[in-house]
Design an enzyme around this catalytic site. Structure first.
Site, PDB file in Angstrom:
ATOM      1  N   GLU A  13       0.816  -1.211   0.000  1.00 10.58           N
ATOM      2  CA  GLU A  13       0.000   0.000   0.000  1.00 10.58           C
ATOM      3  C   GLU A  13       0.852   1.264   0.000  1.00 10.58           C
ATOM      4  OE1 GLU A  13      -1.782   1.545   3.858  1.00 10.58           O
ATOM      5  OE2 GLU A  13      -1.781  -0.620   4.194  1.00 10.58           O
TER       6      GLU A  13
ATOM      7  N   ARG B 215      -5.540   5.647  -0.782  1.00  9.70           N
ATOM      8  CA  ARG B 215      -4.381   4.771  -0.979  1.00  9.70           C
ATOM      9  C   ARG B 215      -4.388   4.204  -2.395  1.00  9.70           C
ATOM     10  NH1 ARG B 215      -4.207   6.473   3.479  1.00  9.70           N
ATOM     11  NH2 ARG B 215      -3.748   5.430   5.444  1.00  9.70           N
TER      12      ARG B 215
END
Length: 123
Positions: free
Chosen positions: A80, A95
């Site tokens: 991520e 994200r």
């Protein structure tokens, strides 16, 4: 007798419909063209492809996919990266999740609601 058979068929139909919709919803990941992402997400995507440098310490950590909202893969497959959220005092909810080798996989997902939903980035 006919009534009972009709009710059984109707219940079966409802169960199949419900199960099918649940299966579809789990794998129902939308698509977003890269050029339609917020500018901050486009910048993060470029940084991912160049291997950094990343502005947040946690960028590049393993994303667990615990809710199974992304296609199932073994642990360590997803990573991520934070997408800057204007006026946020912390990392914010946005994200990009990269699958495989982040710099070259071409498998990127965007979330703007802190992992509640994802859209596959189409380049």
């Amino acid at each position: 007798m006919k009534n009972t058979q009709f009710i059984r068929q109707w219940i079966m139909f409802l169960m199949i419909t419900l199960l099918a919709s649940m299966a579809f919803a789990k794998d129902n990941i939308g698509i977003v063209p890269a050029n339609e992402l917020p500018q901050e997400a486009q910048t993060t995507l470029v940084l991912i492809k160049h291997g950094g440098p990343f502005p947040y310490e946690k960028d590049g950590v393993v994303f667990g996919n615990y809710e199974s909202r992304l296609p199932k893969q073994k642990r360590g497959y997803y990573h991520e990266y934070t997408v800057k959220t204007p006026r946020a005092r912390n990392r914010g909810p946005r994200r990009i999740i990269a699958g495989g080798v982040p710099e070259s996989s071409g498998e990127y997902y965007y979330t703007d609601d802190h992992y509640e939903s994802f859209r596959r980035i189409k380049e």
